[in-house]
Scaffold this active site. Structure first.
Site, PDB file in Angstrom:
ATOM      1  N   HIS A 236      -3.891  -0.069  -6.006  1.00 52.73           N
ATOM      2  CA  HIS A 236      -4.005   1.362  -5.692  1.00 52.73           C
ATOM      3  C   HIS A 236      -4.156   2.235  -6.946  1.00 52.73           C
ATOM      4  O   HIS A 236      -5.141   2.931  -7.112  1.00 52.73           O
ATOM      5  CB  HIS A 236      -2.749   1.835  -4.940  1.00 52.73           C
ATOM      6  CG  HIS A 236      -2.428   1.089  -3.700  1.00 52.73           C
ATOM      7  ND1 HIS A 236      -3.147   1.205  -2.515  1.00 52.73           N
ATOM      8  CD2 HIS A 236      -1.436   0.202  -3.430  1.00 52.73           C
ATOM      9  CE1 HIS A 236      -2.603   0.439  -1.589  1.00 52.73           C
ATOM     10  NE2 HIS A 236      -1.566  -0.186  -2.110  1.00 52.73           N
TER      11      HIS A 236
HETATM   12  O1  RIB Z   1       0.831   3.672  -1.278  1.00 50.81           O
HETATM   13  C1  RIB Z   1       0.573   3.140  -2.556  1.00 50.81           C
HETATM   14  C2  RIB Z   1       1.299   3.903  -3.605  1.00 50.81           C
HETATM   15  O2  RIB Z   1       2.697   3.811  -3.381  1.00 50.81           O
HETATM   16  C3  RIB Z   1       1.078   3.337  -5.026  1.00 50.81           C
HETATM   17  O3  RIB Z   1       1.163   4.384  -5.959  1.00 50.81           O
HETATM   18  C4  RIB Z   1       2.236   2.406  -5.203  1.00 50.81           C
HETATM   19  O4  RIB Z   1       2.607   2.264  -6.577  1.00 50.81           O
HETATM   20  C5  RIB Z   1       3.318   3.144  -4.465  1.00 50.81           C
HETATM   21  O5  RIB Z   1       3.859   4.122  -5.346  1.00 50.81           O
END
Ligand code: RIB
Ligand code: CA
Length: 309
Positions: A236
């Protein structure tokens, strides 16, 4: 010219990769930490560990230990008890520069031109900063977040973790009036996943940072596969860095995005208006596609720059 960035994060396995990439691809002016994947003391320790690992000699400022209104919630199932489970933790010699991330954010933005804000955790620190110093909204080059979704959620059917963890902060940030607001949501980041081949490739690079990343991914991938049917675990947070350094590998569309803060089933949802009516304030560039191959090539090129000591 490498873009100047401040990373606001909650390390977190994917935050770790974002920091590794930013250290090579950008000029990191500082790192601020927030409660999210793990409690603030752990996300701050993890940020210190990561900065030392990649040789990033910048200040790390701890920020909010809880959201604006809701209780602090974490993601131990995805990131483990430490927030960075998997690798053997190296000794950390550094300490955080302060526990006032908001002051650091405001002062750094006021004292530097063309700074990109890159929040990759819950938006509590950013919301507090824009409330205390509205002038920073126009002063930054832009904001590039990992958060939200133009499709399904992860922690609920409609909400993504970073926005869900502090929906009131997210609403403040989305409504703040940033002229350049890039949103890497789940609909995008799920196109940028890593798998066993990624881990093999990292171990072949065989420098300390690549090996640490491989050890992170061993945990991150197996934990994800235990909870879902996915073969690849989404990377992500690096999408928010790449959106600033390599916008050409993305497709973004101008959208009106609002954050739900009161829905019984939808709190934390980013409501993305795709109707295309022209009387809506288009407050956000929503990411819809990433060229995974090009993104992965950039990732591996970055990891190769970390020579073995
Ligand atoms: O949903 C994904 C996000 O939530 C990313 O930033 C992961 O590190 C968590 O913080
Ligand atoms: Ca994160």
């Amino acid at each position: 010219m490498r873009p100047k960035v401040i990373i606001d994060c909650d390390p977190g396995h994917d935050d770790a990769i974002a920091i590794m990439m930013a250290a090579d691809l950008t000029e990191v002016l500082g790192i601020t930490t927030v409660s999210g994947n793990a409690p603030l003391d752990l996300t701050t320790d993890n940020a210190l560990l990561l900065a030392e690992l990649v040789g990033l000699n910048v200040e790390i400022h701890a920020g909010a230990e809880k959201p604006l209104l809701v209780a602090a919630r974490h993601a131990e199932e995805a990131h483990g008890k430490t927030g960075l489970d998997g690798p053997v933790r190296p000794a950390v010699t550094r300490s955080s520069a302060s526990s006032d991330a908001v002051r650091f954010l405001i002062e750094t933005i006021r004292n530097n031109d063309d700074v990109w804000l890159v929040p990759i955790g819950p938006l509590t620190n950013i919301a507090l900063a824009v409330q205390q110093a509205p002038d920073i909204v126009q002063r930054v080059a832009g904001i590039s977040i990992m958060g939200g979704s133009a499709g399904a959620g992860n922690v609920t059917p409609t909400a993504e973790f970073n926005v869900w963890a502090d929906p009131h902060a997210a609403a403040i940030v989305f409504n703040a009036g940033f002229e350049r607001f890039l949103m890497a949501g789940l609909n995008l980041t799920h196109q940028f996943g890593i798998d066993e081949d990624t881990i093999v490739g990292l171990r072949e690079i065989n420098n300390p940072v690549a090996i640490f990343a491989a050890d992170l991914f061993d945990f991150y991938l197996s934990s994800y596969q235990k909870r879902t049917s996915g073969q690849r675990v989404p990377l992500h947070d690096p999408c928010a860095i790449l959106a600033v350094t390599h916008p050409e590998i993305f497709t973004f569309e101008p959208r009106t995005v609002r954050v739900e803060t009161e829905g019984r089933h939808t709190t934390g949802m980013t409501v993305v208006d795709e109707r295309g009516w022209d009387n809506q304030p288009l407050n956000c560039q929503v990411g819809y596609a990433i060229d995974r191959d090009r993104g992965m090539n950039i990732f591996f090129e970055t990891m190769r720059t970390y020579t073995a000591e």
